[in-house]
Design a protein around this motif. Structure first.
Motif, PDB file in Angstrom:
ATOM      1  N   SER A 188       0.845  -1.200   0.000  1.00 26.65           N
ATOM      2  CA  SER A 188       0.000   0.000   0.000  1.00 26.65           C
ATOM      3  C   SER A 188       0.879   1.247   0.000  1.00 26.65           C
ATOM      4  O   SER A 188       1.129   1.858   1.044  1.00 26.65           O
ATOM      5  CB  SER A 188      -0.925   0.017   1.232  1.00 26.65           C
ATOM      6  OG  SER A 188      -1.706  -1.150   1.293  1.00 26.65           O
ATOM      7  N   PRO A 189       1.385   1.645  -1.168  1.00 23.51           N
ATOM      8  CA  PRO A 189       2.231   2.855  -1.227  1.00 23.51           C
ATOM      9  C   PRO A 189       1.411   4.111  -0.928  1.00 23.51           C
ATOM     10  O   PRO A 189       0.209   4.164  -1.170  1.00 23.51           O
ATOM     11  CB  PRO A 189       2.731   2.842  -2.675  1.00 23.51           C
ATOM     12  CG  PRO A 189       1.678   2.083  -3.445  1.00 23.51           C
ATOM     13  CD  PRO A 189       1.168   1.033  -2.485  1.00 23.51           C
ATOM     14  N   ASP A 190       2.119   5.087  -0.384  1.00 25.16           N
ATOM     15  CA  ASP A 190       1.478   6.378  -0.065  1.00 25.16           C
ATOM     16  C   ASP A 190       0.207   6.163   0.762  1.00 25.16           C
ATOM     17  O   ASP A 190      -0.863   6.690   0.454  1.00 25.16           O
ATOM     18  CB  ASP A 190       1.156   7.137  -1.361  1.00 25.16           C
ATOM     19  CG  ASP A 190       0.785   8.589  -1.096  1.00 25.16           C
ATOM     20  OD1 ASP A 190       1.154   9.100  -0.017  1.00 25.16           O
ATOM     21  OD2 ASP A 190       0.120   9.200  -1.949  1.00 25.16           O
ATOM     22  N   TYR A 191       0.357   5.421   1.809  1.00 20.97           N
ATOM     23  CA  TYR A 191      -0.789   5.091   2.686  1.00 20.97           C
ATOM     24  C   TYR A 191      -1.044   6.279   3.601  1.00 20.97           C
ATOM     25  O   TYR A 191      -0.116   6.816   4.226  1.00 20.97           O
ATOM     26  CB  TYR A 191      -0.425   3.862   3.514  1.00 20.97           C
ATOM     27  CG  TYR A 191      -1.616   3.052   4.007  1.00 20.97           C
ATOM     28  CD1 TYR A 191      -2.787   2.945   3.286  1.00 20.97           C
ATOM     29  CD2 TYR A 191      -1.537   2.354   5.219  1.00 20.97           C
ATOM     30  CE1 TYR A 191      -3.850   2.187   3.720  1.00 20.97           C
ATOM     31  CE2 TYR A 191      -2.591   1.582   5.676  1.00 20.97           C
ATOM     32  CZ  TYR A 191      -3.741   1.506   4.935  1.00 20.97           C
ATOM     33  OH  TYR A 191      -4.801   0.747   5.382  1.00 20.97           O
ATOM     34  N   ARG A 192      -2.287   6.690   3.722  1.00 17.79           N
ATOM     35  CA  ARG A 192      -2.618   7.871   4.511  1.00 17.79           C
ATOM     36  C   ARG A 192      -4.015   7.747   5.079  1.00 17.79           C
ATOM     37  O   ARG A 192      -4.841   6.955   4.587  1.00 17.79           O
ATOM     38  CB  ARG A 192      -2.476   9.135   3.685  1.00 17.79           C
ATOM     39  CG  ARG A 192      -3.314   9.164   2.424  1.00 17.79           C
ATOM     40  CD  ARG A 192      -2.757  10.146   1.402  1.00 17.79           C
ATOM     41  NE  ARG A 192      -3.680  10.320   0.272  1.00 17.79           N
ATOM     42  CZ  ARG A 192      -3.695   9.501  -0.776  1.00 17.79           C
ATOM     43  NH1 ARG A 192      -2.883   8.461  -0.828  1.00 17.79           N
ATOM     44  NH2 ARG A 192      -4.549   9.731  -1.763  1.00 17.79           N
ATOM     45  N   ALA A 193      -4.269   8.543   6.112  1.00 16.90           N
ATOM     46  CA  ALA A 193      -5.572   8.525   6.779  1.00 16.90           C
ATOM     47  C   ALA A 193      -6.180   9.915   6.762  1.00 16.90           C
ATOM     48  O   ALA A 193      -5.481  10.927   6.956  1.00 16.90           O
ATOM     49  CB  ALA A 193      -5.415   8.050   8.213  1.00 16.90           C
ATOM     50  N   TYR A 194      -7.477   9.954   6.513  1.00 14.27           N
ATOM     51  CA  TYR A 194      -8.247  11.197   6.624  1.00 14.27           C
ATOM     52  C   TYR A 194      -9.086  11.088   7.890  1.00 14.27           C
ATOM     53  O   TYR A 194     -10.002  10.265   7.967  1.00 14.27           O
ATOM     54  CB  TYR A 194      -9.126  11.412   5.392  1.00 14.27           C
ATOM     55  CG  TYR A 194      -8.323  11.743   4.147  1.00 14.27           C
ATOM     56  CD1 TYR A 194      -8.165  13.055   3.743  1.00 14.27           C
ATOM     57  CD2 TYR A 194      -7.716  10.727   3.419  1.00 14.27           C
ATOM     58  CE1 TYR A 194      -7.407  13.361   2.591  1.00 14.27           C
ATOM     59  CE2 TYR A 194      -6.968  11.024   2.277  1.00 14.27           C
ATOM     60  CZ  TYR A 194      -6.818  12.332   1.886  1.00 14.27           C
ATOM     61  OH  TYR A 194      -6.077  12.632   0.768  1.00 14.27           O
ATOM     62  N   VAL A 195      -8.731  11.901   8.880  1.00 13.76           N
ATOM     63  CA  VAL A 195      -9.342  11.792  10.206  1.00 13.76           C
ATOM     64  C   VAL A 195     -10.369  12.904  10.391  1.00 13.76           C
ATOM     65  O   VAL A 195     -10.076  14.079  10.141  1.00 13.76           O
ATOM     66  CB  VAL A 195      -8.280  11.861  11.319  1.00 13.76           C
ATOM     67  CG1 VAL A 195      -8.924  11.747  12.704  1.00 13.76           C
ATOM     68  CG2 VAL A 195      -7.242  10.755  11.124  1.00 13.76           C
ATOM     69  N   ALA A 196     -11.552  12.511  10.821  1.00  9.34           N
ATOM     70  CA  ALA A 196     -12.616  13.509  11.012  1.00  9.34           C
ATOM     71  C   ALA A 196     -12.257  14.443  12.151  1.00  9.34           C
ATOM     72  O   ALA A 196     -11.697  14.006  13.165  1.00  9.34           O
ATOM     73  CB  ALA A 196     -13.934  12.789  11.321  1.00  9.34           C
ATOM     74  N   PRO A 197     -12.579  15.711  12.019  1.00  5.84           N
ATOM     75  CA  PRO A 197     -12.280  16.656  13.104  1.00  5.84           C
ATOM     76  C   PRO A 197     -13.148  16.387  14.311  1.00  5.84           C
ATOM     77  O   PRO A 197     -14.260  15.876  14.185  1.00  5.84           O
ATOM     78  CB  PRO A 197     -12.603  18.013  12.469  1.00  5.84           C
ATOM     79  CG  PRO A 197     -13.587  17.714  11.391  1.00  5.84           C
ATOM     80  CD  PRO A 197     -13.218  16.380  10.865  1.00  5.84           C
TER      81      PRO A 197
END
Length: 501
Positions: A492-501
């Motif tokens: 999983s290259p460039d793995y990232r998370a979008y976390v809710a505020p």
């Protein structure tokens, strides 16, 4: 007057079979041979597979079913809950993956012994022991022995079911009630684990009971049918409660599996034997042909085993094992368009019997070529085991590496504030969520279990993260959330998370 060659051959075959069966008292001899195979099978799992083996994606789904409602992964239409029930005694008291692995490895050794023990009155001990060894030495068998996956347990139950069927129909009525009990329990276990496999297993058994005159007894067939229905009862009830009926669930299951119909997947299975747990779509090259050599050569000892069985008057058990083994392989070779080596484990368990009979006969038949043939068999088996070990080692290494990467991602999410109660969605959310103590909820795909509005509503109450890999964009509901890089993963290259505020 000189003895004719056929008569001499018949006497040699009879002597061979008698010598196999009379070298020691049958129960003790079978217990010793089969016990050694089962102990070795368990020991190899504990030494080579259990250490460092992380939970796979499917395993996580099954294990999560016995946890709190908030962390249960979505359970899709094709799945059955039998394997979740099998591990509940452990998962109910501990979340240790190591304890779970040890429990399953020990249980698998015992199941192999019992499945072969059923056949003790049907085939000689050396044949059963070699069949068990052949099956247990496959990297697929060893790899899935301590895993929370249903296919190996279907294999054990299928092997026991066919043996119990033979004993039930060959014995005088009422003389072997344990065979009838084992027949019902065996097919019920298969249906509880994978209802579709139970149908393909039961079909040739019912046909055999109709075709073979001395097997035409209503009681074994009734036990077979009632056991299958009993085992599938939970799946059938769930189909009515959650899917609107059995046909609707079957349609949904077929859709998730890419549609059921004529699909030649033999070549996919061959390529997957290089160590892939799932080949979907199977667009890879045939990178390591040696790993599939045994699969391609399998028809030769299989046919030879049937010929030997006919000469030794063992056709009934060996032929039925072969037919049922081929039957349970049909959907995975010809009806789906992808491959997973574990799907064929029930077939391999049954087909190991005629193969073992062929090899034992080669090594023990009186002939001036016997030393050479025995040596070739031993060398071939040693080479086979070496190849299996190499594939197993690579598969275990990949699984361990993935587990460590998942643990790193879960730790980073906790550092970002994604802690229970929480929800994780997106790429590989099932495993990450379970490791982090969160629920996994997907917006799309086969496991779609929440809407964008539902995810937004969850973010108002709990910590929510959406995982994205590569050049994919986050779903619209998460595009304004805070982006955080996650530890690198090999797949999983460039793995990232979008976390809710």
């Amino acid at each position: 007057m000189r003895t004719s060659t056929p008569a001499l051959a018949d006497r040699q075959e009879a002597h061979f079979l008698a010598s196999l069966r009379a070298q020691a008292p049958a129960p003790e001899r079978h217990a010793l041979w089969l016990g050694l195979v089962a102990v070795a099978f368990t020991a190899v799992q504990l030494a080579l597979v259990v250490p460092g083996l992380g939970l796979g994606w499917d395993e996580t789904v099954y294990v999560s079913q016995s946890g709190p409602d908030a962390t249960r992964a979505f359970f899709s239409a094709p799945r059955a809950r039998g394997i979740s029930y099998l591990v509940t005694p452990v998962t109910a008291v501990t979340d240790s993956v190591t304890v779970l692995r040890i429990y399953l490895a020990l249980l698998a050794g015992g199941a192999l012994f019992l499945a072969l023990w059923v056949w003790r009155t049907l085939l000689p001990a050396p044949v059963l022991a070699l069949a068990g060894g052949l099956f247990a030495s496959l990297w697929i068998t060893l790899f899935y022995g301590p895993q929370v996956m249903p296919n190996l347990w279907v294999a054990f139950a299928a092997l026991a079911t066919v043996g119990c069927f033979l004993r039930a129909v060959e014995a005088e009525p009422g003389r072997d009630p344990r065979a009838l009990l084992g027949l019902g329990l065996g097919i019920a276990c298969v249906a509880l684990l994978r209802p579709g496999d139970a149908a393909w297993l039961g079909l040739p058994l019912v046909l055999a009971a109709l075709v073979v005159p001395r097997w035409r007894r209503p009681l074994p067939v009734a036990v077979l049918g009632s056991g299958a229905v009993l085992g599938a009862a939970q799946w059938l009830v769930e189909a009515h409660l959650s899917y609107g009926g059995v046909l609707a669930r079957l349609d949904r299951a077929g859709e998730i599996q890419g549609g059921l119909g004529w699909n030649l997947a033999v070549d996919d299975q061959v390529r997957a034997l290089a160590g892939r747990s799932l080949c979907r779509p199977c667009a890879i090259g045939w990178e390591h042909p040696v790993t599939a050599l045994w699969f391609l050569l399998l028809p030769l000892p299989l046919i030879a085993g049937l010929v030997v069985a006919a000469r030794l008057r063992l056709s009934a058990p060996v032929l039925l094992a072969t037919v049922t083994g081929l039957s349970v392989a049909v959907p995975y070779l010809f009806l789906i368009d992808y491959a997973a080596p574990r799907f064929l484990l029930p077939a391999y368990a049954l087909l190991a019997l005629p193969v073992a009979l062929c090899l034992v006969r080669l090594c023990t038949r009186p002939s001036r070529w016997r030393p050479l043939l025995a040596g070739l068999v031993v060398v071939g088996l040693l080479g086979h085991v070496a190849v299996q070990y190499g594939v197993l080692r690579d598969a275990v290494d990949r699984s361990g590496r993935a587990a460590r990467e998942i643990a790193g991602v879960a730790a980073e999410l906790r550092r970002l504030g994604v802690r229970p109660p929480c929800v994780v969605s997106g790429h590989d959310a099932v495993r990450v969520a379970y490791r982090a103590g969160c629920a996994s909820r997907q917006l799309t795909g086969h496991d779609g279990s929440i809407t964008p509005a539902g995810l937004r509503e969850a973010a108002d109450r709990h910590a929510v993260a959406v995982l994205v890999a590569g050049d994919r964009r986050p779903p619209s509901v998460a595009r304004t959330w805070t982006e955080h890089p996650l530890p690198d993963r090999s797949v999983s290259p460039d793995y990232r998370a979008y976390v809710a505020p």
